[in-house]
Design a protein around this motif. Structure first.
Motif, PDB file in Angstrom:
ATOM      1  N   ALA A 107       0.652  -1.317  -0.042  1.00  0.00           N
ATOM      2  CA  ALA A 107       0.067  -0.054   0.040  1.00  0.00           C
ATOM      3  C   ALA A 107       0.984   1.196  -0.113  1.00  0.00           C
ATOM      4  N   ILE A 108       0.390   2.300  -0.818  1.00  0.00           N
ATOM      5  CA  ILE A 108       1.367   3.467  -1.010  1.00  0.00           C
ATOM      6  C   ILE A 108       0.672   4.588  -0.457  1.00  0.00           C
ATOM      7  N   ASN A 109       1.342   5.337   0.702  1.00  0.00           N
ATOM      8  CA  ASN A 109       0.609   6.468   1.202  1.00  0.00           C
ATOM      9  C   ASN A 109       1.497   7.521   0.947  1.00  0.00           C
ATOM     10  N   ILE A 110       0.847   8.873   0.869  1.00  0.00           N
ATOM     11  CA  ILE A 110       1.642  10.076   0.931  1.00  0.00           C
ATOM     12  C   ILE A 110       1.855  10.628   2.179  1.00  0.00           C
ATOM     13  N   ALA A 148       9.793   0.902  -3.685  1.00  0.00           N
ATOM     14  CA  ALA A 148       8.450   0.444  -3.039  1.00  0.00           C
ATOM     15  C   ALA A 148       8.441  -1.069  -3.166  1.00  0.00           C
ATOM     16  N   GLY A 149       8.795  -1.230  -4.163  1.00  0.00           N
ATOM     17  CA  GLY A 149       8.808  -2.926  -4.476  1.00  0.00           C
ATOM     18  C   GLY A 149       9.456  -3.668  -3.748  1.00  0.00           C
ATOM     19  N   ARG A 150      10.502  -3.051  -2.698  1.00  0.00           N
ATOM     20  CA  ARG A 150      11.000  -4.029  -2.024  1.00  0.00           C
ATOM     21  C   ARG A 150      10.380  -4.219  -0.832  1.00  0.00           C
ATOM     22  N   ALA A 151       9.018  -3.636  -0.579  1.00  0.00           N
ATOM     23  CA  ALA A 151       8.291  -3.919   0.620  1.00  0.00           C
ATOM     24  C   ALA A 151       7.051  -5.174   0.484  1.00  0.00           C
ATOM     25  N   GLY A 152       6.987  -5.784   1.334  1.00  0.00           N
ATOM     26  CA  GLY A 152       6.117  -6.732   1.473  1.00  0.00           C
ATOM     27  C   GLY A 152       6.362  -7.809   0.506  1.00  0.00           C
ATOM     28  N   ARG A 153       7.302  -8.226   0.245  1.00  0.00           N
ATOM     29  CA  ARG A 153       7.643  -9.379  -0.678  1.00  0.00           C
ATOM     30  C   ARG A 153       7.429 -10.885  -0.347  1.00  0.00           C
ATOM     31  N   GLY A 154       7.337 -10.919   1.149  1.00  0.00           N
ATOM     32  CA  GLY A 154       7.099 -12.122   1.517  1.00  0.00           C
ATOM     33  C   GLY A 154       5.747 -12.385   1.849  1.00  0.00           C
ATOM     34  N   ALA A 176       0.774   7.138  -5.865  1.00  0.00           N
ATOM     35  CA  ALA A 176      -0.015   7.065  -4.595  1.00  0.00           C
ATOM     36  C   ALA A 176      -1.460   6.323  -5.172  1.00  0.00           C
ATOM     37  N   ASN A 177      -1.797   6.475  -6.326  1.00  0.00           N
ATOM     38  CA  ASN A 177      -2.897   5.645  -6.799  1.00  0.00           C
ATOM     39  C   ASN A 177      -2.757   4.355  -7.372  1.00  0.00           C
ATOM     40  N   GLY A 178      -1.476   4.223  -7.467  1.00  0.00           N
ATOM     41  CA  GLY A 178      -0.921   2.925  -8.004  1.00  0.00           C
ATOM     42  C   GLY A 178      -1.395   2.719  -9.662  1.00  0.00           C
ATOM     43  N   ASP A 179      -1.536   4.186  -9.976  1.00  0.00           N
ATOM     44  CA  ASP A 179      -2.071   3.966 -11.330  1.00  0.00           C
ATOM     45  C   ASP A 179      -1.031   4.236 -12.388  1.00  0.00           C
ATOM     46  N   ARG A 180      -0.292   3.233 -12.697  1.00  0.00           N
ATOM     47  CA  ARG A 180       0.843   3.057 -13.717  1.00  0.00           C
ATOM     48  C   ARG A 180       0.344   3.608 -15.159  1.00  0.00           C
ATOM     49  N   ASP A 181      -0.765   3.109 -15.457  1.00  0.00           N
ATOM     50  CA  ASP A 181      -1.212   3.523 -16.970  1.00  0.00           C
ATOM     51  C   ASP A 181      -1.375   5.108 -16.935  1.00  0.00           C
ATOM     52  N   ALA A 182      -1.966   5.545 -16.087  1.00  0.00           N
ATOM     53  CA  ALA A 182      -1.999   7.051 -16.228  1.00  0.00           C
ATOM     54  C   ALA A 182      -0.864   7.771 -16.176  1.00  0.00           C
ATOM     55  N   PHE A 183       0.326   7.344 -15.390  1.00  0.00           N
ATOM     56  CA  PHE A 183       1.112   7.985 -15.613  1.00  0.00           C
ATOM     57  C   PHE A 183       2.061   7.838 -16.715  1.00  0.00           C
ATOM     58  N   TYR A 184       2.006   6.590 -17.342  1.00  0.00           N
ATOM     59  CA  TYR A 184       2.819   6.455 -18.943  1.00  0.00           C
ATOM     60  C   TYR A 184       1.886   7.406 -19.689  1.00  0.00           C
ATOM     61  N   ALA A 185       0.655   7.383 -19.371  1.00  0.00           N
ATOM     62  CA  ALA A 185      -0.159   8.451 -20.509  1.00  0.00           C
ATOM     63  C   ALA A 185       0.165   9.728 -20.402  1.00  0.00           C
TER      64      ALA A 185
END
Ligand code: ADP
Ligand code: ZN
Length: 721
Positions: A380-383, A577-583, A605-614
């Motif tokens: 979960a990503i929080n600002i 962020a990808g280092r967290a919660g891998r187990g 924060a929104n986990g919205d990768r597509d929006a970022f790339y767009a």
């Protein structure tokens, strides 16, 4: 062949013609020795029609002296060398030299002498010998290499040989590498992984050019998938090249590879010992080394029988080389795969926009791994809005992040704090007069390193001890550190969580494979509670009990207006962020920022990768930036400012006026002084259709500059300083 044209390994000489003496057999690609005045030069026999030079009459040709006992460079590799030189506007010989790696390797096998400790420990030792004994435990190498390792003179070590403390060992340079075993530990892939692996395996069997973009979230098992293709190539007795962005990642990779294939792969990077370099180069060129893992320089090696290329963490900007031949190893790797007629896998959790675009256009086949392996969920990503939740005065970690870290410590879980800034503080100034410590050779502040008690320039390496008093006003004890580096964050953690066991991970502390290995082992064995690190910790690591990631300053990368600032920030934070919660335990990420509204931060924060790339794609399209338009930089430098400026103006004054190309500058480069050289920059923005390289050559080739002036062309630049 009676007359040959050589590409000589010396950019100033370039191309020279010779005669082949009676009885000497050579072919295109042969590496030969030729006379040059009283000296000798090395060169590669090249197709004469492909190299321009002044015709020399038959009677003036001197005979070649000999052929090196090494396999000729293949036609595929020669075409790659030509393509690279042409595309990046670099001297052919400079590119070709990257294929050699080691001159001594060309001389063929045989033996060399190395030294190691005998285990004898005399009762009395000079301090230097004692230090050497400590430093050389488990090491073996030439006297020179060991002297460097132990920071003592050659003489000290020779004395130790005489005293029986060091012994000579004869090393066979061509001793074979143990073969990797494709069946050693086959994993149980899940359906999605299996599907991806099958596609790669088929492509290896196919022996045709096939570029793939493996787009898998962090922890999805990208490595497991492409390992199946590696296994297939090994079964087919073909070679595999795995490119990693940094040597620091190889340690981790080696262990995973050994787990899967029973033996470590063959390593190639700039800090190999000379005997290892020779051995690896020969094994690569003879086809005996099957899997080679390396940094970008491994790309140009003369593989005998390459069957697959993998570029891991393919989005990383360190694949771009910024001195010498300024090439992008990711892009050249794709060209190599094309010339070799083999598949290539670009693997990433955050692909470069350029790669995404090529996938969308159907040039790359995109393979997705959309979820983590084994049921682990993405964190979960929080600002954490620093404007509302400011850290205490003189601190950098906001209360909420402090609380979260305390919570993890109490639960016996691990936290990671990420700040991409080495040292203690990025700026030091005098409280009394405002004097700022600046590098004498660069337009840059000196960074305080408390660890080494020095002020250092991160651009040229200039270092000076931290003075007692201000060098300007003479006031004592008046220096203030401004802003945080990772060392300062580590201090803060020690104050907040005095009982926590911490590890500082930067290129200053993790500069040997042993240090990295020790860190990984400690983190895995839960001997570390809090990791504080630079971008070095963002990739590759898998620590199942790491459940909290704190990004200390998400805005840092957005400063400076770099073309790729947004993308880079996105990639870095998504990776860390990808280092967290891998187990089994879920992960949480707290991002400290003053700009929660910035597109990058909102997308994270929104986990919205597509929006970022767009959004990023549209911004690039508007700016005519890659992949929609192209950039090139011309950097003009000299130790003499006036000379550099006049050369830059001369270039600017002859700029071609073309409808599909815009020339900006010359202007002082952002780093206007670098390593004692004054720098001016011209930026070229061209449409995709423009013949950028040809135009640049026709523009710059006729110009002549004073000896002290250097003109560097950077095609598809990543660095805008
Ligand atoms: P990525 O490179 O996509 O971040 P990794 O390849 O590092 O992911 O995989 C994450 C972790 O999951 C690793 O520890 C890896 O060994 C494990 N893993 C992934 N797939 C499998 C599998 N099929 N079987 C066993 N372990 C796996
Ligand atoms: Zn400097």
């Amino acid at each position: 062949m009676q007359r040959v044209r050589l590409l000589v390994f010396n950019a100033a000489l370039g191309v020279l013609d010779y005669r082949v003496p009676e009885g000497m057999t050579i072919e295109f690609g042969s590496i030969v020795v030729a006379p040059l005045g009283p000296r000798q030069v090395l060169g590669v026999v090249w197709e004469p029609e492909r190299l321009n030079t002044q015709e020399v009459p038959e009677s003036k040709l001197r005979p070649l002296l000999g052929v090196m006992p090494a396999p000729p460079l293949s036609e595929r590799l020669r075409r790659l060398i030509e393509w690279t030189a042409d595309y990046y506007c670099a001297p052919l010989s400079s590119v070709a030299r990257m294929a050699l790696g080691s001159i001594s390797a060309l001389r063929g096998g045989g033996t060399t002498t190395e030294y190691r400790l005998t285990g004898v420990e005399p009762a009395r030792l000079t301090p230097q010998r004692a230090a050497a004994l400590d430093a050389l435990q488990g090491e073996q190498g030439s006297i020179r290499e060991l002297a460097e390792l132990a920071s003592v003179s050659d003489g000290v070590l020779r004395g130790m040989v005489g005293a029986g403390l060091l012994e000579a060992v004869t090393v066979d340079l061509d001793r074979p590498y143990p073969p990797a075993r494709p069946e050693f530990a086959e994993p149980q892939l899940n359906d999605i992984q299996q599907h991806a692996a099958d596609i790669f395996v088929e492509a290896v069997k196919d022996k045709k050019f096939a570029p793939f973009l493996l787009d898998g979230v962090t922890g999805s098992g990208k490595t497991e998938c492409y390992f199946e293709a590696v296994a297939e190539a090994i079964r087919m007795e073909r070679q595999v090249l795995v490119l990693l962005p940094e040597i620091a990642l190889t340690e981790n990779f080696l262990r995973r590879f050994e787990h899967r294939f029973g033996v470590p792969p063959v390593l190639w990077h700039s800090s190999l010992k000379s005997s290892e370099r020779r051995r690896a180069w020969r094994a690569v060129s003879l086809g005996a080394a099957k899997v080679i893992v390396g940094a970008r320089s491994a790309l140009f090696l003369p593989y005998a029988n390459l069957g697959l290329i993998v570029v891991d963490e393919a989005h990383e900007i360190s694949f771009k080389q910024d001195d010498g031949v300024r090439y992008n190893a990711r892009d050249v790797a794709v060209m190599r795969a094309k010339f070799e007629g083999i598949p290539i896998v670009l693997a990433s959790a955050t692909p470069a926009l350029e790669s995404m675009q090529l996938a969308e256009a159907g040039v790359y086949r995109k393979i997705d791994l959309p979820s983590r392996f084994g049921g682990a969920t993405l964190p979960a990503i929080n600002i954490l809005d620093l404007r509302e939740e400011a850290p205490e005065r003189g601190r950098w970690i906001a209360p909420k992040l402090v609380e979260a870290m305390k919570d993890r410590l109490a639960k016996g879980e691990q936290s990671l704090l990420f700040l991409n800034r080495r040292g203690y503080a990025p700026l030091t100034l005098c409280r009394n007069c405002g004097y700022r410590f600046q590098c004498p050779n660069c337009t840059a502040w000196l960074v305080e390193h408390r660890f080494s008690k020095r002020l250092a320039c991160h651009h040229c390496g200039h270092e000076t001890p931290v003075p007692e008093a201000c060098p300007d006003c003479g006031t004592g004890d008046c220096l203030v550190a401004c802003g945080p580096g990772v060392e300062r964050i580590a201090d803060e953690v020690a104050e907040i969580l005095p009982e926590a066991r911490t590890a500082l991970v930067t290129s200053d502390t993790m500069n040997t494979p042993a240090a990295i290995g020790e860190f990984v082992a400690m983190a895995e064995n839960k001997a570390i509670d809090v990791i504080i690190g630079t971008q070095l910790v963002t990739k590759g690591y898998h620590f199942p009990d790491l459940t909290l990631v704190g990004v200390v300053d998400a805005d840092l990368g957005l400063e400076g207006g770099d073309l790729r600032a947004g993308e880079r920030t996105y990639q870095q934070i998504a990776q860390v962020a990808g280092r967290a919660g891998r187990g089994e335990k879920p992960g949480e990420v707290l991002i400290q920022t003053r700009h929660p509204e910035a597109a990058v931060i909102a997308a994270l924060a929104n986990g919205d990768r597509d929006a970022f790339y767009a959004a990023e794609t549209e911004a690039r399209r508007d700016a005519g930036a890659p992949p929609f338009g192209r950039w090139a930089a011309i950097i003009v430098s000299s130790e003499d400012q006036a000379e550099a400026l006049s050369a830059a103006r001369a270039i600017g004054g002859t700029a071609p006026n073309l409808p599909d190309m815009l020339v900006l500058g010359p202007a002082p480069a952002p780093l206007s002084l670098l390593r004692g050289r004054h720098r001016f920059r011209l930026l070229i923005n061209a449409r995709r259709s423009a013949e950028l390289q040809k135009t640049l050559r026709e523009w710059l080739d006729p110009l002549e500059f004073p000896r002290g002036v250097r003109v560097n062309i950077d095609i598809d630049p990543y660095s805008f300083v």
